[in-house]
Write a protein that holds these residues in place. Sequence first.
Motif, mmCIF file in Angstrom:
data_model
loop_
_atom_site.group_PDB
_atom_site.id
_atom_site.type_symbol
_atom_site.label_atom_id
_atom_site.label_comp_id
_atom_site.label_asym_id
_atom_site.label_seq_id
_atom_site.Cartn_x
_atom_site.Cartn_y
_atom_site.Cartn_z
ATOM 1 N N MET A 70 1.071 -1.002 0.031
ATOM 2 C CA MET A 70 -0.047 0.166 -0.062
ATOM 3 C C MET A 70 0.889 1.187 0.024
ATOM 4 O O MET A 70 2.007 1.299 0.798
ATOM 5 C CB MET A 70 -0.903 -0.071 1.276
ATOM 6 C CG MET A 70 -1.960 1.079 1.224
ATOM 7 S SD MET A 70 -3.063 0.827 2.750
ATOM 8 C CE MET A 70 -4.232 2.331 2.371
ATOM 9 N N ARG A 71 0.487 2.166 -0.779
ATOM 10 C CA ARG A 71 1.303 3.333 -1.113
ATOM 11 C C ARG A 71 1.147 4.207 0.307
ATOM 12 O O ARG A 71 -0.062 4.534 0.759
ATOM 13 C CB ARG A 71 0.962 4.219 -2.093
ATOM 14 C CG ARG A 71 1.423 5.473 -2.603
ATOM 15 C CD ARG A 71 0.710 5.902 -3.704
ATOM 16 N NE ARG A 71 -0.235 6.645 -3.661
ATOM 17 C CZ ARG A 71 -0.782 7.828 -3.771
ATOM 18 N NH1 ARG A 71 -0.035 8.589 -4.136
ATOM 19 N NH2 ARG A 71 -2.172 8.186 -3.625
ATOM 20 N N HIS A 72 2.067 4.919 0.749
ATOM 21 C CA HIS A 72 2.096 5.921 2.019
ATOM 22 C C HIS A 72 1.448 7.281 1.392
ATOM 23 O O HIS A 72 1.849 7.798 0.402
ATOM 24 C CB HIS A 72 3.554 6.261 2.472
ATOM 25 C CG HIS A 72 3.583 7.161 3.509
ATOM 26 N ND1 HIS A 72 3.002 6.928 4.795
ATOM 27 C CD2 HIS A 72 3.981 8.586 3.580
ATOM 28 C CE1 HIS A 72 3.443 8.038 5.575
ATOM 29 N NE2 HIS A 72 3.936 8.730 5.177
ATOM 30 N N VAL A 73 0.772 7.728 2.327
ATOM 31 C CA VAL A 73 -0.153 8.938 2.089
ATOM 32 C C VAL A 73 0.313 10.122 3.256
ATOM 33 O O VAL A 73 -0.088 9.521 4.372
ATOM 34 C CB VAL A 73 -1.347 9.018 1.744
ATOM 35 C CG1 VAL A 73 -2.045 10.234 1.840
ATOM 36 C CG2 VAL A 73 -1.777 7.894 0.649
ATOM 37 N N ASP A 74 0.537 11.146 2.995
ATOM 38 C CA ASP A 74 0.899 11.803 4.065
ATOM 39 C C ASP A 74 -0.209 12.690 4.759
ATOM 40 O O ASP A 74 -1.056 12.714 3.741
ATOM 41 C CB ASP A 74 2.331 13.290 3.666
ATOM 42 C CG ASP A 74 3.291 12.502 3.529
ATOM 43 O OD1 ASP A 74 3.784 11.511 4.316
ATOM 44 O OD2 ASP A 74 3.993 12.928 2.565
ATOM 45 N N GLN A 106 -2.551 14.949 -0.969
ATOM 46 C CA GLN A 106 -2.600 13.623 -0.993
ATOM 47 C C GLN A 106 -3.477 13.227 0.100
ATOM 48 O O GLN A 106 -4.352 12.209 0.133
ATOM 49 C CB GLN A 106 -1.443 12.692 -0.990
ATOM 50 C CG GLN A 106 -0.637 12.835 -1.969
ATOM 51 C CD GLN A 106 0.831 11.882 -1.952
ATOM 52 O OE1 GLN A 106 1.024 11.419 -0.984
ATOM 53 N NE2 GLN A 106 1.178 11.831 -3.238
#
Length: 101
Positions: free
Chosen positions: A1-5, A82
């Motif tokens: 899963m992609r990290h989102v800030d 994001q």
Amino acid sequence: MRHVDEPEQAPPWRPELGPPPVVRTWPYGHAPGMLVLADSHWVYAVVRARHDYRDGRTVFHVAVDLGRDLTVRARFYRWPQQGLRWAHPGTAEGPESTSRD
């Protein structure tokens, strides 16, 4: 899963930043909803106003419970980021301008 800030808050407008933004609001009960990433969870926020600056920036004023403690806080976020997503559009025809330009 992609990290989102998590989203960063926008600074408040000040006269030295240039002309004030055009501010638009929605009728009560007809505002769009946004999802805000807070503490690794997406939480619902009601959009209270949209601020459009002459340089092209857009900032949304939202009401959101960031701590899940039922304390609703006002936050201002620059769009896009994001850590912000649309939950649903407003149900009115569109925002009403409250600008004094």
